[in-house]
Design a protein around this motif. Structure first.
Motif, PDB file in Angstrom:
ATOM      1  N   PHE A   1      -1.122  -0.679  -0.670  1.00 37.98           N
ATOM      2  CA  PHE A   1      -2.373  -1.277  -1.121  1.00 37.98           C
ATOM      3  C   PHE A   1      -2.952  -2.323  -0.163  1.00 37.98           C
ATOM      4  O   PHE A   1      -4.157  -2.548  -0.154  1.00 37.98           O
ATOM      5  CB  PHE A   1      -2.189  -1.917  -2.501  1.00 37.98           C
ATOM      6  N   ILE A   2      -2.111  -2.966   0.615  1.00 40.90           N
ATOM      7  CA  ILE A   2      -2.546  -4.027   1.515  1.00 40.90           C
ATOM      8  C   ILE A   2      -2.308  -3.578   2.958  1.00 40.90           C
ATOM      9  O   ILE A   2      -1.169  -3.301   3.339  1.00 40.90           O
ATOM     10  CB  ILE A   2      -1.751  -5.339   1.261  1.00 40.90           C
ATOM     11  N   PRO A   3      -3.367  -3.519   3.780  1.00 43.94           N
ATOM     12  CA  PRO A   3      -3.156  -3.118   5.178  1.00 43.94           C
ATOM     13  C   PRO A   3      -2.336  -4.167   5.938  1.00 43.94           C
ATOM     14  O   PRO A   3      -2.576  -5.358   5.809  1.00 43.94           O
ATOM     15  CB  PRO A   3      -4.568  -3.006   5.750  1.00 43.94           C
ATOM     16  N   ILE A   4      -1.375  -3.714   6.701  1.00 45.27           N
ATOM     17  CA  ILE A   4      -0.493  -4.600   7.459  1.00 45.27           C
ATOM     18  C   ILE A   4      -0.624  -4.259   8.939  1.00 45.27           C
ATOM     19  O   ILE A   4      -0.556  -3.091   9.321  1.00 45.27           O
ATOM     20  CB  ILE A   4       0.968  -4.444   7.001  1.00 45.27           C
ATOM     21  N   VAL A   5      -0.793  -5.285   9.748  1.00 45.36           N
ATOM     22  CA  VAL A   5      -0.864  -5.108  11.200  1.00 45.36           C
ATOM     23  C   VAL A   5       0.531  -5.349  11.759  1.00 45.36           C
ATOM     24  O   VAL A   5       1.102  -6.432  11.585  1.00 45.36           O
ATOM     25  CB  VAL A   5      -1.877  -6.092  11.830  1.00 45.36           C
ATOM     26  N   TYR A   6       1.094  -4.354  12.402  1.00 40.83           N
ATOM     27  CA  TYR A   6       2.453  -4.435  12.929  1.00 40.83           C
ATOM     28  C   TYR A   6       2.420  -4.914  14.385  1.00 40.83           C
ATOM     29  O   TYR A   6       2.464  -4.125  15.308  1.00 40.83           O
ATOM     30  CB  TYR A   6       3.159  -3.093  12.786  1.00 40.83           C
ATOM     31  N   THR A   7       2.367  -6.240  14.530  1.00 43.31           N
ATOM     32  CA  THR A   7       2.392  -6.860  15.855  1.00 43.31           C
ATOM     33  C   THR A   7       3.839  -6.962  16.318  1.00 43.31           C
ATOM     34  O   THR A   7       4.764  -6.863  15.491  1.00 43.31           O
ATOM     35  CB  THR A   7       1.768  -8.266  15.805  1.00 43.31           C
ATOM     36  N   PRO A   8       4.075  -7.190  17.609  1.00 44.30           N
ATOM     37  CA  PRO A   8       5.460  -7.377  18.072  1.00 44.30           C
ATOM     38  C   PRO A   8       6.165  -8.537  17.361  1.00 44.30           C
ATOM     39  O   PRO A   8       7.360  -8.453  17.075  1.00 44.30           O
ATOM     40  CB  PRO A   8       5.300  -7.665  19.563  1.00 44.30           C
ATOM     41  N   GLU A   9       5.428  -9.594  17.050  1.00 45.13           N
ATOM     42  CA  GLU A   9       6.034 -10.729  16.345  1.00 45.13           C
ATOM     43  C   GLU A   9       6.462 -10.338  14.934  1.00 45.13           C
ATOM     44  O   GLU A   9       7.499 -10.775  14.443  1.00 45.13           O
ATOM     45  CB  GLU A   9       5.051 -11.912  16.272  1.00 45.13           C
TER      46      GLU A   9
ATOM     47  N   LEU B   1       9.571  -8.278  15.204  1.00 46.31           N
ATOM     48  CA  LEU B   1      10.691  -9.187  15.486  1.00 46.31           C
ATOM     49  C   LEU B   1      11.131  -9.893  14.212  1.00 46.31           C
ATOM     50  O   LEU B   1      12.332 -10.049  13.962  1.00 46.31           O
ATOM     51  CB  LEU B   1      10.303 -10.200  16.565  1.00 46.31           C
ATOM     52  N   LEU B   2      10.174 -10.313  13.390  1.00 48.96           N
ATOM     53  CA  LEU B   2      10.506 -10.913  12.100  1.00 48.96           C
ATOM     54  C   LEU B   2      11.320  -9.929  11.260  1.00 48.96           C
ATOM     55  O   LEU B   2      12.300 -10.314  10.615  1.00 48.96           O
ATOM     56  CB  LEU B   2       9.235 -11.318  11.354  1.00 48.96           C
ATOM     57  N   GLY B   3      10.938  -8.648  11.267  1.00 52.54           N
ATOM     58  CA  GLY B   3      11.687  -7.628  10.541  1.00 52.54           C
ATOM     59  C   GLY B   3      13.128  -7.534  11.010  1.00 52.54           C
ATOM     60  O   GLY B   3      14.051  -7.448  10.204  1.00 52.54           O
ATOM     61  N   VAL B   4      13.326  -7.578  12.323  1.00 49.50           N
ATOM     62  CA  VAL B   4      14.694  -7.542  12.878  1.00 49.50           C
ATOM     63  C   VAL B   4      15.467  -8.776  12.442  1.00 49.50           C
ATOM     64  O   VAL B   4      16.621  -8.689  12.014  1.00 49.50           O
ATOM     65  CB  VAL B   4      14.647  -7.415  14.418  1.00 49.50           C
ATOM     66  N   LEU B   5      14.829  -9.938  12.527  1.00 47.06           N
ATOM     67  CA  LEU B   5      15.502 -11.189  12.152  1.00 47.06           C
ATOM     68  C   LEU B   5      15.848 -11.225  10.665  1.00 47.06           C
ATOM     69  O   LEU B   5      16.870 -11.812  10.278  1.00 47.06           O
ATOM     70  CB  LEU B   5      14.639 -12.391  12.523  1.00 47.06           C
ATOM     71  N   LEU B   6      15.024 -10.609   9.829  1.00 46.31           N
ATOM     72  CA  LEU B   6      15.314 -10.569   8.398  1.00 46.31           C
ATOM     73  C   LEU B   6      16.535  -9.697   8.086  1.00 46.31           C
ATOM     74  O   LEU B   6      17.179  -9.879   7.052  1.00 46.31           O
ATOM     75  CB  LEU B   6      14.102 -10.067   7.619  1.00 46.31           C
ATOM     76  N   CYS B   7      16.860  -8.772   8.959  1.00 43.70           N
ATOM     77  CA  CYS B   7      18.045  -7.926   8.763  1.00 43.70           C
ATOM     78  C   CYS B   7      19.346  -8.630   9.163  1.00 43.70           C
ATOM     79  O   CYS B   7      20.428  -8.248   8.712  1.00 43.70           O
ATOM     80  CB  CYS B   7      17.903  -6.638   9.567  1.00 43.70           C
TER      81      CYS B   7
ATOM     82  N   LYS C   1       8.438   1.211   8.895  1.00 44.66           N
ATOM     83  CA  LYS C   1       6.991   1.476   8.920  1.00 44.66           C
ATOM     84  C   LYS C   1       6.449   1.388  10.343  1.00 44.66           C
ATOM     85  O   LYS C   1       5.581   2.164  10.726  1.00 44.66           O
ATOM     86  CB  LYS C   1       6.258   0.490   8.007  1.00 44.66           C
ATOM     87  N   PHE C   2       6.963   0.456  11.138  1.00 47.04           N
ATOM     88  CA  PHE C   2       6.543   0.345  12.535  1.00 47.04           C
ATOM     89  C   PHE C   2       6.946   1.602  13.313  1.00 47.04           C
ATOM     90  O   PHE C   2       6.147   2.162  14.052  1.00 47.04           O
ATOM     91  CB  PHE C   2       7.150  -0.906  13.172  1.00 47.04           C
ATOM     92  N   LEU C   3       8.178   2.055  13.131  1.00 47.18           N
ATOM     93  CA  LEU C   3       8.634   3.268  13.817  1.00 47.18           C
ATOM     94  C   LEU C   3       7.820   4.483  13.384  1.00 47.18           C
ATOM     95  O   LEU C   3       7.519   5.357  14.194  1.00 47.18           O
ATOM     96  CB  LEU C   3      10.121   3.494  13.558  1.00 47.18           C
ATOM     97  N   LYS C   4       7.447   4.529  12.116  1.00 43.86           N
ATOM     98  CA  LYS C   4       6.601   5.617  11.622  1.00 43.86           C
ATOM     99  C   LYS C   4       5.261   5.618  12.355  1.00 43.86           C
ATOM    100  O   LYS C   4       4.781   6.669  12.786  1.00 43.86           O
ATOM    101  CB  LYS C   4       6.379   5.478  10.125  1.00 43.86           C
TER     102      LYS C   4
END
Length: 111
Positions: free
Chosen positions: A45-53, A56-62, A100-103
């Motif tokens: 429902f909400i568009p998300i812009v997948y920037t490198p930052e 990186l946040l996604g990696v850090l959250l893991c 989602k970024f890899l997709k």
């Protein structure tokens, strides 16, 4: 073989219980699956812009889920279900950001 064992190890000491009934997955997987579902609905429902930052946040959250699971696996310390659940929540968000970024990369560069 029980198909639920493919989703999670389902150890009773690492699972939540409600009225004496064990959750179908452990506390960490409960966190992962909860935020995977919530993030998927949110991203629909909400568009998300997948920037490198953002990736990186996604990696850090893991990282917390990885460290919590790894230190438990090597018996360096014992975690508790609340910590497992919280790290699962964070890891689920991070995992979905990465997926989602890899997709998007696959769709843009390969297809």
């Amino acid at each position: 073989m029980n198909l639920l064992n493919l989703l999670c190890h389902r150890k009773p000491e690492r699972s939540f219980f409600i009225k004496g009934h064990q959750f179908p997955v452990c506390a960490r997987c409960t966190g992962f699956y909860t935020t995977i579902i919530l993030y998927t609905v949110y991203a629909y429902f909400i568009p998300i812009v997948y920037t490198p930052e953002y990736v990186l946040l996604g990696v850090l959250l893991c990282v917390p889920a990885f460290l919590d699971g790894l230190t438990q696996f090597f018996e360096l310390r014992e975690s508790n279900n609340i910590l497992r659940f919280i790290t699962g929540l964070l890891g689920g968000i991070g995992l979905m950001i990465i997926v989602k970024f890899l997709k998007l990369i696959i769709i843009y560069y390969i297809l």
